[in-house]
Design a protein around this motif. Structure first.
Motif, PDB file in Angstrom:
ATOM      1  N   GLU A   1       0.827  -1.207   0.000  1.00 33.38           N
ATOM      2  CA  GLU A   1       0.000   0.000   0.000  1.00 33.38           C
ATOM      3  C   GLU A   1       0.864   1.261   0.000  1.00 33.38           C
ATOM      4  O   GLU A   1       1.811   1.376   0.769  1.00 33.38           O
ATOM      5  CB  GLU A   1      -0.909   0.005   1.240  1.00 33.38           C
ATOM      6  N   VAL A   2       0.503   2.221  -0.846  1.00 32.35           N
ATOM      7  CA  VAL A   2       1.172   3.515  -0.844  1.00 32.35           C
ATOM      8  C   VAL A   2       0.194   4.668  -0.617  1.00 32.35           C
ATOM      9  O   VAL A   2       0.606   5.764  -0.212  1.00 32.35           O
ATOM     10  CB  VAL A   2       1.968   3.765  -2.146  1.00 32.35           C
ATOM     11  N   THR A   3      -1.079   4.467  -0.908  1.00 29.48           N
ATOM     12  CA  THR A   3      -2.068   5.516  -0.647  1.00 29.48           C
ATOM     13  C   THR A   3      -3.377   4.886  -0.197  1.00 29.48           C
ATOM     14  O   THR A   3      -3.646   3.711  -0.449  1.00 29.48           O
ATOM     15  CB  THR A   3      -2.376   6.374  -1.902  1.00 29.48           C
ATOM     16  N   SER A   4      -4.199   5.695   0.466  1.00 31.13           N
ATOM     17  CA  SER A   4      -5.573   5.300   0.768  1.00 31.13           C
ATOM     18  C   SER A   4      -6.475   6.494   0.501  1.00 31.13           C
ATOM     19  O   SER A   4      -6.020   7.643   0.482  1.00 31.13           O
ATOM     20  CB  SER A   4      -5.719   4.821   2.213  1.00 31.13           C
ATOM     21  N   CYS A   5      -7.754   6.221   0.305  1.00 30.33           N
ATOM     22  CA  CYS A   5      -8.712   7.262  -0.079  1.00 30.33           C
ATOM     23  C   CYS A   5     -10.054   6.924   0.563  1.00 30.33           C
ATOM     24  O   CYS A   5     -10.667   5.920   0.209  1.00 30.33           O
ATOM     25  CB  CYS A   5      -8.816   7.298  -1.600  1.00 30.33           C
ATOM     26  N   SER A   6     -10.501   7.733   1.517  1.00 32.45           N
ATOM     27  CA  SER A   6     -11.673   7.388   2.325  1.00 32.45           C
ATOM     28  C   SER A   6     -12.769   8.443   2.256  1.00 32.45           C
ATOM     29  O   SER A   6     -12.505   9.649   2.292  1.00 32.45           O
ATOM     30  CB  SER A   6     -11.268   7.203   3.798  1.00 32.45           C
ATOM     31  N   ASN A   7     -13.998   7.959   2.183  1.00 35.52           N
ATOM     32  CA  ASN A   7     -15.182   8.790   2.340  1.00 35.52           C
ATOM     33  C   ASN A   7     -15.701   8.561   3.758  1.00 35.52           C
ATOM     34  O   ASN A   7     -16.048   7.438   4.129  1.00 35.52           O
ATOM     35  CB  ASN A   7     -16.249   8.385   1.306  1.00 35.52           C
ATOM     36  N   CYS A   8     -15.737   9.625   4.552  1.00 31.22           N
ATOM     37  CA  CYS A   8     -16.108   9.495   5.965  1.00 31.22           C
ATOM     38  C   CYS A   8     -17.503  10.023   6.280  1.00 31.22           C
ATOM     39  O   CYS A   8     -17.875  10.119   7.456  1.00 31.22           O
ATOM     40  CB  CYS A   8     -15.074  10.208   6.844  1.00 31.22           C
ATOM     41  N   LEU A   9     -18.277  10.377   5.249  1.00 31.68           N
ATOM     42  CA  LEU A   9     -19.615  10.940   5.455  1.00 31.68           C
ATOM     43  C   LEU A   9     -19.543  12.091   6.463  1.00 31.68           C
ATOM     44  O   LEU A   9     -18.643  12.921   6.391  1.00 31.68           O
ATOM     45  CB  LEU A   9     -20.587   9.845   5.907  1.00 31.68           C
ATOM     46  N   ASP A  10     -20.497  12.135   7.435  1.00 33.28           N
ATOM     47  CA  ASP A  10     -20.474  13.203   8.443  1.00 33.28           C
ATOM     48  C   ASP A  10     -19.940  12.704   9.786  1.00 33.28           C
ATOM     49  O   ASP A  10     -20.162  13.327  10.823  1.00 33.28           O
ATOM     50  CB  ASP A  10     -21.873  13.800   8.620  1.00 33.28           C
ATOM     51  N   TYR A  11     -19.228  11.562   9.761  1.00 28.58           N
ATOM     52  CA  TYR A  11     -18.715  10.954  10.998  1.00 28.58           C
ATOM     53  C   TYR A  11     -17.783  11.912  11.735  1.00 28.58           C
ATOM     54  O   TYR A  11     -17.879  12.078  12.958  1.00 28.58           O
ATOM     55  CB  TYR A  11     -17.979   9.667  10.642  1.00 28.58           C
ATOM     56  N   GLN A  12     -16.874  12.542  11.002  1.00 28.85           N
ATOM     57  CA  GLN A  12     -15.923  13.460  11.640  1.00 28.85           C
ATOM     58  C   GLN A  12     -16.532  14.837  11.859  1.00 28.85           C
ATOM     59  O   GLN A  12     -16.288  15.471  12.906  1.00 28.85           O
ATOM     60  CB  GLN A  12     -14.671  13.571  10.768  1.00 28.85           C
ATOM     61  N   SER A  13     -17.322  15.315  10.920  1.00 28.71           N
ATOM     62  CA  SER A  13     -17.860  16.674  11.035  1.00 28.71           C
ATOM     63  C   SER A  13     -18.822  16.807  12.218  1.00 28.71           C
ATOM     64  O   SER A  13     -18.911  17.870  12.839  1.00 28.71           O
ATOM     65  CB  SER A  13     -18.558  17.084   9.738  1.00 28.71           C
ATOM     66  N   ARG A  14     -19.568  15.729  12.544  1.00 31.15           N
ATOM     67  CA  ARG A  14     -20.436  15.775  13.715  1.00 31.15           C
ATOM     68  C   ARG A  14     -19.622  15.916  14.993  1.00 31.15           C
ATOM     69  O   ARG A  14     -19.990  16.672  15.905  1.00 31.15           O
ATOM     70  CB  ARG A  14     -21.300  14.505  13.792  1.00 31.15           C
ATOM     71  N   ARG A  15     -18.527  15.191  15.073  1.00 25.61           N
ATOM     72  CA  ARG A  15     -17.695  15.225  16.266  1.00 25.61           C
ATOM     73  C   ARG A  15     -16.908  16.530  16.366  1.00 25.61           C
ATOM     74  O   ARG A  15     -16.615  16.995  17.462  1.00 25.61           O
ATOM     75  CB  ARG A  15     -16.737  14.031  16.246  1.00 25.61           C
ATOM     76  N   LEU A  16     -16.557  17.084  15.203  1.00 25.29           N
ATOM     77  CA  LEU A  16     -15.814  18.342  15.177  1.00 25.29           C
ATOM     78  C   LEU A  16     -16.738  19.556  15.081  1.00 25.29           C
ATOM     79  O   LEU A  16     -16.285  20.697  15.161  1.00 25.29           O
ATOM     80  CB  LEU A  16     -14.853  18.343  13.982  1.00 25.29           C
TER      81      LEU A  16
END
Length: 412
Positions: free
Chosen positions: A322-337
């Motif tokens: 593995e050299v890269t990753s690409c993630s869709n996090c929906l609103d999981y982080q924005s709700r917490r932040l």
């Protein structure tokens, strides 16, 4: 949520979180009742000193219990992962290959060296115990120039061609932001380094400071999407197999350039594909053979709804890495932040969606370049896009460009 937890093989306890939540609601109702009773007593004209003191003591004790319960609730709830995309490979299934580029290198007339053998022969990479373990490295000479070239090229490429705002990021951040982004610095299995007697943690990925930059903000409609590309250092308590115990693949500290996007919910799926396109374009520009894979549910980090990894061919592993990753996090982080946006003036704000994608994880790309672009004369071809960022040097370790030096010796 129980299905998502099971699909990931997570040990998060949804039942416990629900139980603690209901208990906290009941305790909050009890506290409200006590406070209301104290208020009524205060309005009464009759003597209520003794009853008032009793209600005050009860309310203080109840509030203390509620605070302790809420802290436990927060800790258990923070273990809950994001939802899982219904179309990704299921738990226990192999990743699904979605793209491939190029072919494995063919070396004619000579036996290529691993990057570890090159490190010794060319005196360019040193793994030492000066930092408390061999998973830290020094880059010297052409390898040091190559690292700086990769950082500058990737940042320039992404910012100039695709409009990402360049950032440099701090190496330390409060553990509350680490938790809000979906990582768990206070658990025994954490990969995060915490600073002793401090609320600070070493950053494990640029995703954390980039996501946290807009915490507790309501963003105007015109600002989205917000596209950032950040350079910084990553610190991780990495563990791995014997094949990964030596070399550049798995380190405690490394440099990385990371892309991060905040967008409207309906744009997240398209943005995820666009980030994957950029990642593939970067590796195509370097001329590396790679494949992009859709990761199964039990190989997702807690914040990721769906994640693509890109793996390059690494001869020393006799396989892909593995050299890269690409993630869709929906609103999981924005709700917490608490990152929100308004669609129109006067409307209620809604949570944005966040996505992250590696532009270049520097040591693993160095590893790939060293092992895939070797030539029979002992030099390594510099990928064409990097040449202008290396003072027009076209080959690593060429005699014409090398300078005399005293060999350094470090234990591996």
């Amino acid at each position: 949520m129980r299905w998502s937890v099971a699909a990931r093989g997570s040990d998060a306890d949804v039942g416990l979180v629900l139980s603690l939540y209901r208990e906290s609601l009941a305790l909050k109702s009890e506290l409200d009742g006590l406070l209301h009773a104290r208020s009524e007593l205060a309005r009464s004209s009759r003597s209520v000193d003794e009853e008032g003191r009793k209600k005050k003591t009860q309310s203080i004790e109840t509030k203390s219990r509620l605070n302790e319960l809420r802290e436990r609730l927060y800790f258990e709830a923070s273990k809950l992962p994001n939802w899982v995309h219904p179309e990704i490979p299921k738990r226990g299934e192999p990743p699904r290959i979605v793209r491939e580029f190029g072919a494995r290198p063919v070396f004619e007339g000579f036996e290529p060296l691993t990057h570890l053998e090159l490190a010794t022969e060319k005196n360019c990479i040193f793994f030492s115990h000066l930092c408390g373990g061999s998973k830290f490295y020094y880059g010297k000479g052409d390898v040091a120039l190559l690292e700086l070239a990769l950082i500058n090229w990737a940042t320039t490429f992404v910012s100039s061609k695709y409009g990402f705002a360049p950032f440099t990021t701090p190496d330390l951040i409060s553990h509350s932001y680490v938790e809000a982004c979906g990582f768990q610095p206070r658990t025994e299995a954490t990969q995060v380094y915490a600073v002793q007697d401090s609320e600070l943690c070493l950053v494990g990925t640029q995703e954390i400071p980039l996501a946290s930059f807009y915490s507790n903000q309501i963003l105007p409609k015109s600002s989205l999407p917000i596209k950032m590309v950040g350079f910084g250092h990553c610190f991780r308590k990495e563990t791995g197999s014997t094949s990964e115990a030596r070399g550049l693949y798995r380190l405690h500290q490394f440099s990385k350039v990371e892309m991060f996007v905040l967008c409207r919910p309906e744009k997240a799926k398209k943005t995820h594909q666009e980030l994957l396109d950029i990642q593939c374009e970067l590796l195509q520009e370097l001329g590396l053979h790679f494949r992009a894979i859709d990761m199964p549910s039990d190989d997702l980090g807690a914040p990721a709804y769906r994640k693509y990894d890109i793996e390059t061919w690494m001869p020393y592993r006799d396989g892909y890495g593995e050299v890269t990753s690409c993630s869709n996090c929906l609103d999981y982080q924005s709700r917490r932040l608490n990152i929100r946006c308004r669609r129109e003036e006067g409307t209620s704000p809604e949570f944005v969606h966040t996505l992250n994608a590696t532009a270049v994880a520097v040591p693993r790309v160095i590893l790939s370049i060293l092992e895939n672009f070797q030539l029979a004369d002992g030099t390594v071809r510099v990928p064409e896009p990097l040449v202008p960022f290396m003072a027009n040097k076209t080959h690593l370790f060429s005699q014409r460009n090398s300078s005399a030096h005293t060999p350094l010796y470090f234990t591996q």
